[in-house]
Design an enzyme around this catalytic site. Structure first.
Site, PDB file in Angstrom:
ATOM      1  N   GLU A 186       0.832  -1.214   0.000  1.00 53.81           N
ATOM      2  CA  GLU A 186       0.000   0.000   0.000  1.00 53.81           C
ATOM      3  C   GLU A 186       0.865   1.263   0.000  1.00 53.81           C
ATOM      4  OE1 GLU A 186      -2.231  -1.608   3.296  1.00 53.81           O
ATOM      5  OE2 GLU A 186      -4.083  -1.381   2.162  1.00 53.81           O
ATOM      6  N   GLU A 242      -3.426  -9.760   3.350  1.00 57.84           N
ATOM      7  CA  GLU A 242      -4.169  -9.491   4.592  1.00 57.84           C
ATOM      8  C   GLU A 242      -5.208 -10.558   4.930  1.00 57.84           C
ATOM      9  OE1 GLU A 242      -3.156  -7.212   2.499  1.00 57.84           O
ATOM     10  OE2 GLU A 242      -2.716  -5.314   3.492  1.00 57.84           O
TER      11      GLU A 242
HETATM   12  N1  3HC Z   1       4.030  -8.218  11.544  1.00 55.43           N
HETATM   13  C1  3HC Z   1       4.811  -8.530  12.590  1.00 55.43           C
HETATM   14  N2  3HC Z   1       5.876  -9.365  12.506  1.00 55.43           N
HETATM   15  C2  3HC Z   1       6.135  -9.896  11.302  1.00 55.43           C
HETATM   16  C3  3HC Z   1       5.366  -9.612  10.175  1.00 55.43           C
HETATM   17  C4  3HC Z   1       4.260  -8.717  10.321  1.00 55.43           C
HETATM   18  N3  3HC Z   1       3.478  -8.340   9.298  1.00 55.43           N
HETATM   19  N4  3HC Z   1       5.874 -10.287   9.132  1.00 55.43           N
HETATM   20  C5  3HC Z   1       6.919 -10.981   9.602  1.00 55.43           C
HETATM   21  N5  3HC Z   1       7.091 -10.741  10.910  1.00 55.43           N
HETATM   22  C6  3HC Z   1       8.140 -11.266  11.797  1.00 55.43           C
HETATM   23  C7  3HC Z   1       8.004 -12.759  12.031  1.00 55.43           C
HETATM   24  O1  3HC Z   1       7.117 -13.024  13.090  1.00 55.43           O
HETATM   25  C8  3HC Z   1       9.430 -13.131  12.376  1.00 55.43           C
HETATM   26  O2  3HC Z   1       9.659 -12.723  13.702  1.00 55.43           O
HETATM   27  P1  3HC Z   1      10.645 -13.569  14.658  1.00 55.43           P
HETATM   28  O3  3HC Z   1      11.963 -13.561  13.974  1.00 55.43           O
HETATM   29  O4  3HC Z   1      10.586 -12.819  15.943  1.00 55.43           O
HETATM   30  O5  3HC Z   1      10.032 -14.936  14.748  1.00 55.43           O
HETATM   31  C9  3HC Z   1      10.255 -12.219  11.473  1.00 55.43           C
HETATM   32  O6  3HC Z   1       9.387 -11.145  11.127  1.00 55.43           O
HETATM   33  C10 3HC Z   1      10.732 -12.875  10.208  1.00 55.43           C
HETATM   34  O7  3HC Z   1       9.621 -13.460   9.553  1.00 55.43           O
HETATM   35  P2  3HC Z   1       9.696 -14.923   8.910  1.00 55.43           P
HETATM   36  O8  3HC Z   1      10.357 -15.849   9.851  1.00 55.43           O
HETATM   37  O9  3HC Z   1       8.322 -15.258   8.451  1.00 55.43           O
HETATM   38  O10 3HC Z   1      10.670 -14.664   7.689  1.00 55.43           O
HETATM   39  P3  3HC Z   1      10.534 -15.179   6.188  1.00 55.43           P
HETATM   40  O11 3HC Z   1      11.677 -14.580   5.464  1.00 55.43           O
HETATM   41  O12 3HC Z   1      10.327 -16.650   6.158  1.00 55.43           O
HETATM   42  O13 3HC Z   1       9.178 -14.523   5.636  1.00 55.43           O
HETATM   43  C11 3HC Z   1       7.602 -12.772   5.164  1.00 55.43           C
HETATM   44  C12 3HC Z   1       9.033 -13.133   5.577  1.00 55.43           C
HETATM   45  C13 3HC Z   1       7.341 -13.278   3.729  1.00 55.43           C
HETATM   46  C14 3HC Z   1       7.468 -11.292   5.218  1.00 55.43           C
HETATM   47  C15 3HC Z   1       6.590 -13.455   6.117  1.00 55.43           C
HETATM   48  O14 3HC Z   1       6.965 -13.209   7.448  1.00 55.43           O
HETATM   49  C16 3HC Z   1       5.175 -12.980   5.943  1.00 55.43           C
HETATM   50  O15 3HC Z   1       4.467 -13.467   5.095  1.00 55.43           O
HETATM   51  N6  3HC Z   1       4.747 -12.022   6.792  1.00 55.43           N
HETATM   52  C17 3HC Z   1       3.373 -11.573   6.836  1.00 55.43           C
HETATM   53  C18 3HC Z   1       3.039 -10.643   5.696  1.00 55.43           C
HETATM   54  C19 3HC Z   1       1.650 -10.135   5.847  1.00 55.43           C
HETATM   55  O16 3HC Z   1       0.701 -10.876   6.032  1.00 55.43           O
HETATM   56  N7  3HC Z   1       1.475  -8.787   5.740  1.00 55.43           N
HETATM   57  C20 3HC Z   1       0.214  -8.144   5.913  1.00 55.43           C
HETATM   58  C21 3HC Z   1       0.105  -7.622   7.319  1.00 55.43           C
HETATM   59  S1  3HC Z   1      -1.481  -6.887   7.641  1.00 55.43           S
HETATM   60  C22 3HC Z   1      -1.356  -5.336   6.897  1.00 55.43           C
HETATM   61  O17 3HC Z   1      -0.371  -5.018   6.299  1.00 55.43           O
HETATM   62  C23 3HC Z   1      -2.530  -4.451   7.086  1.00 55.43           C
HETATM   63  C24 3HC Z   1      -2.430  -3.239   6.231  1.00 55.43           C
HETATM   64  O18 3HC Z   1      -3.190  -3.423   5.060  1.00 55.43           O
HETATM   65  C25 3HC Z   1      -2.952  -2.023   6.959  1.00 55.43           C
END
Ligand code: 3HC
Length: 690
Positions: free
Chosen positions: A103, A123
């Protein structure tokens, strides 16, 4: 500093710096807000380049903040300010740009990504809708159909695909460098997305997305809400659409589904080797797999896909042929589905050898035995592995039920032995139970965790017991199902009750798929040790006697005429009536709610015992096992996360009432009693590290 700013000539650089993945939490939002103030105070800027790290432009809003009320500055306001900024912003994307990260990029006038970047709005997989303009800006930019594809599934796209649909303008190995040297006229040609006209309505695409969401994410609210919002972008002003989107986002993020999905997301991230064994793993390069049946071939393929060399050991030439055929079948299917390239397939074939010669595995640092579930067979194999593999190679048994300690006792150094419980098909299912024998070394356990990481599986540590974590809970689920079957329900009523709860299929249809003979063989193994005071329900045994082994024989709990869809079978209902008569059980009707309660409370009580005995390390581990190995609905957060929504007092009350019918089967677990007494949840009492 979570956001860094600097200026070089006429170019301003705003860099997100919140490792590891630039989650957009309060500090980042404050930093962006201050960066905007700073940019607005500068004279003579030609552009602002927004970037992140090599790994992540930004992984989205910080989901750890979602349990609390939102705190200003809010992301939609920041997005609006970037969008409206007089100096054009250019997004230079490396790594992932997800959710709020995407976004932010959509607020920029121009977007460049590295070829390996992944961009998307996932999301809905966290039970919310995009909350900073994703459902309104994206369709204005790429059209309704492409926006629905991205948002309703939550699946990110590659840089190539993003360029194809017009989500980004171009690609570069160094997006910041390109953004810096981009001709100003090129940027000036672009307008802010907020000024683009509404997208053209497309009811076919909307209906298609609704049907897909219903099929792939039934029961989940967020995908349907996201589709509605995208559809509305064709008729609403950006302002109204954004207001509706924000309202939906905030309402959903407080809801049960989002809470459960966040829980399982973080549980998955937390599934890693305990500190006590970190760094003790064996290097992984060459792995021996013993047995080329469905499970062995699936494991071998998963290893090959992770770049490992595999020697598959079989007992005779016929076994070798079968193993080659089974592995080749998976390679061919993966090629057909474009999961791997021709070059990958060639590399897999080159790194794979099926043979009867154990000497060919002399350099393997790990062996995974995936032979028939027979203690004698396994002991013979472990003897051979001990003779031919290096003395420090880790020896793993892939077993669903057998005693890892007994297998370990047959080798000179039992510390080398560990249990791996893969789930079929092993190259697809994400769960790996790592079974710690009483003498398993740190190296053996750590190698299991390292392997899981390499295979992109979710590792969960289990102690030794019959069925480990997952199959032990499954046994109680099936026992509770057979009890209501005997006492008055039909298999299809039980199945329907569990499908309504959110399982893709109920326990009887699932047995028909896996084959009734496997559980039957297991029951015969347990005959010698079964508690004679516990009621034994022989309906499934009768089915096996009648040759009703499931789908593979055309009939099991259901009939499958012509190999097609399932049909209810009155003979099965009659069998249950007959057995109830023999057992002098008076049958009665069960409502779907009664069926569900019994099956779920039975599993929860068993899971509580598993925690109490230290077989599982945490409630979250049980949630992972049930979701990733046994089809427990992810949006309910796993078995014990669901139990926590009921509360231990209610669970205890139910157990006590069921115990009036059968005190032995429904004895409340000490952990349930403790949670109820202390007024705590399973998550509180059995958090990670307890
Ligand atoms: N919020 C908080 N923590 C997050 C996060 C997020 N969105 N995404 C990743 N993290 C944290 C993980 O919990 C992890 O923490 P830790 O080391 O303490 O366990 C660390 O970041 C690393 O993450 P991964 O172990 O998953 O690392 P990868 O490299 O395997 O994957 C990633 C990275 C592809 C970014 C994966 O973590 C992921 O898919 N994250 C979620 C993405 C997501 O769903 N985003 C949407 C969020 S909601 C939003 O944005 C609302 C908006 O529209 C207003």
């Amino acid at each position: 500093m979570s956001v860094e700013v600097r200026r070089e000539g006429t170019v301003a650089f705003v860099t997100l710096s919140n490792p590891p993945v630039n989650a957009i939490g309060l500090e980042v939002r404050k930093g962006l807000s201050e960066a905007l103030d700073w940019v607005n105070g500068q004279n003579g800027l030609s552009r602002v380049i927004l970037s992140g790290s090599e790994r992540a432009f930004a992984a989205g809003a910080d989901a750890r903040e979602f349990d609390a009320d939102p705190v200003a500055p809010h992301l939609p306001d920041i997005v609006a300010r970037i969008d409206a900024c007089e100096t054009p912003w250019v997004a230079a994307i490396s790594g992932v740009a997800l959710g709020g990260g995407c976004e932010l990029a959509l607020a920029c006038r121009y977007r460049i990504a590295s070829p390996s970047a992944k961009i998307g709005l996932p999301e809905v997989t966290l039970g919310v809708v995009p909350g900073a303009g994703g459902t309104q800006r994206l369709p204005r930019l790429v059209g309704l159909k492409a926006a629905l594809d991205l948002v309703a599934t939550g699946r990110p796209v590659s840089a190539n695909r993003a360029e194809e649909i017009g989500l980004i303008h171009g690609q570069a190995d160094d997006p910041v460098m390109l953004a810096q040297h981009l001709d100003l006229g090129t940027i000036a040609l672009e307008v802010a997305i907020s000024t683009l006209p509404k997208p053209t309505a497309n009811s076919d695409a909307v209906e298609g997305a609704r049907a897909l969401a219903e099929r792939k994410m039934p029961n989940q609210i967020a995908p349907k809400r996201a589709i509605d919002l995208i559809a509305a972008s064709a008729t609403m002003t950006l302002e109204d659409g954004m207001a509706q989107e924000r309202e939906a986002f905030l309402a959903l993020r407080r809801g049960d589904q989002a809470h459960a999905l966040r829980h399982i997301f973080f549980a998955e991230r937390g599934a890693r080797a305990p500190d006590r064994i970190k760094g003790a793993e064996q290097p992984l390069d060459h792995v021996a797999v013993v047995g080329g049946g469905t499970m062995g071939a699936g494991i071998a393929y998963a290893l090959l896909n992770a770049g490992l060399t595999v020697t598959l050991l079989e007992t005779d030439a016929e076994g070798v042929t079968r193993a080659n055929e089974n592995v080749e079948k998976i390679v061919a299917a993966s090629l057909k589905r474009r999961l791997i390239s021709d070059a990958d397939a060639q590399s897999h074939r080159a790194k794979f050898l099926a043979t009867t010669d154990y000497g060919a595995a002399a350099k393997a640092t790990l062996a995974i035995e995936a032979a028939f579930e027979s203690m004698e067979v396994k002991k013979t194999i472990f003897g051979m592995l001990q003779t031919h593999l290096p003395a420090n190679a880790i020896l793993a048994t892939n077993t669903s039920y057998l005693d890892v300690n007994e297998i370990a006792a047959c080798v000179q150094d039992p510390s080398r032995v560990v249990g791996f419980h893969f789930f079929a098909p092993a190259h697809i299912m994400k769960l790996l139970e790592i079974v710690e024998g009483s003498q398993s070394s740190d190296a053996a356990l750590a190698t299991g965790f390292a392997l899981a990481k390499r295979l992109r599986k979710i590792p969960v540590l289990s102690g030794v017991c019959d069925g480990f974590i997952g199959n032990r809970i499954l046994a109680r689920y099936r026992e509770a199902a057979d009890t209501v079957l005997l006492e008055g329900a039909a298999p299809w009523e039980v199945d329907e009750a569990m499908v309504e709860f959110g399982y893709a299929m109920g326990p009887y249809e699932a047995q028909d798929l896996s084959g009734l003979d496997i559980a039957h063989a297991n029951r015969r193994r347990q005959d010698a040790t079964r508690d004679p005071n516990r009621r034994y329900i022989p309906i499934a045994d009768r089915m096996v006697e009648l040759g009703k082994l499931g789908k593979k024989t055309g009939a099991g709990w259901y009939r499958y005429p012509g190999g097609a869809g399932k049909v209810e079978d009155p003979i099965v209902a009659d069998l249950a009536i007959e057995e109830a008569h023999l057992a002098k059980v008076e049958r009665r009707e069960f409502t779907a709610e009664e069926i569900r309660e019994r099956l779920l409370i039975a599993m929860i009580n068993e899971a509580a015992d598993i925690l109490d005995e230290g077989i599982a390390a945490s409630a979250a581990d049980i949630d992972l096992v049930t979701v990733f190995g046994y089809g427990f609905p992810r949006w309910r957060g796993g078995l014990l996360a669901y139990a926590d929504t009921l509360g231990a007092s209610k669970i205890l009350e139910k157990l006590k009432s069921f115990a009036q019918e059968d005190p032995l089967v429904w004895t409340p677990s000490p952990s349930v009693i403790k949670c109820a007494q202390e007024g705590s949840s399973f998550a509180q009492l059995f958090g990670k590290g307890t």
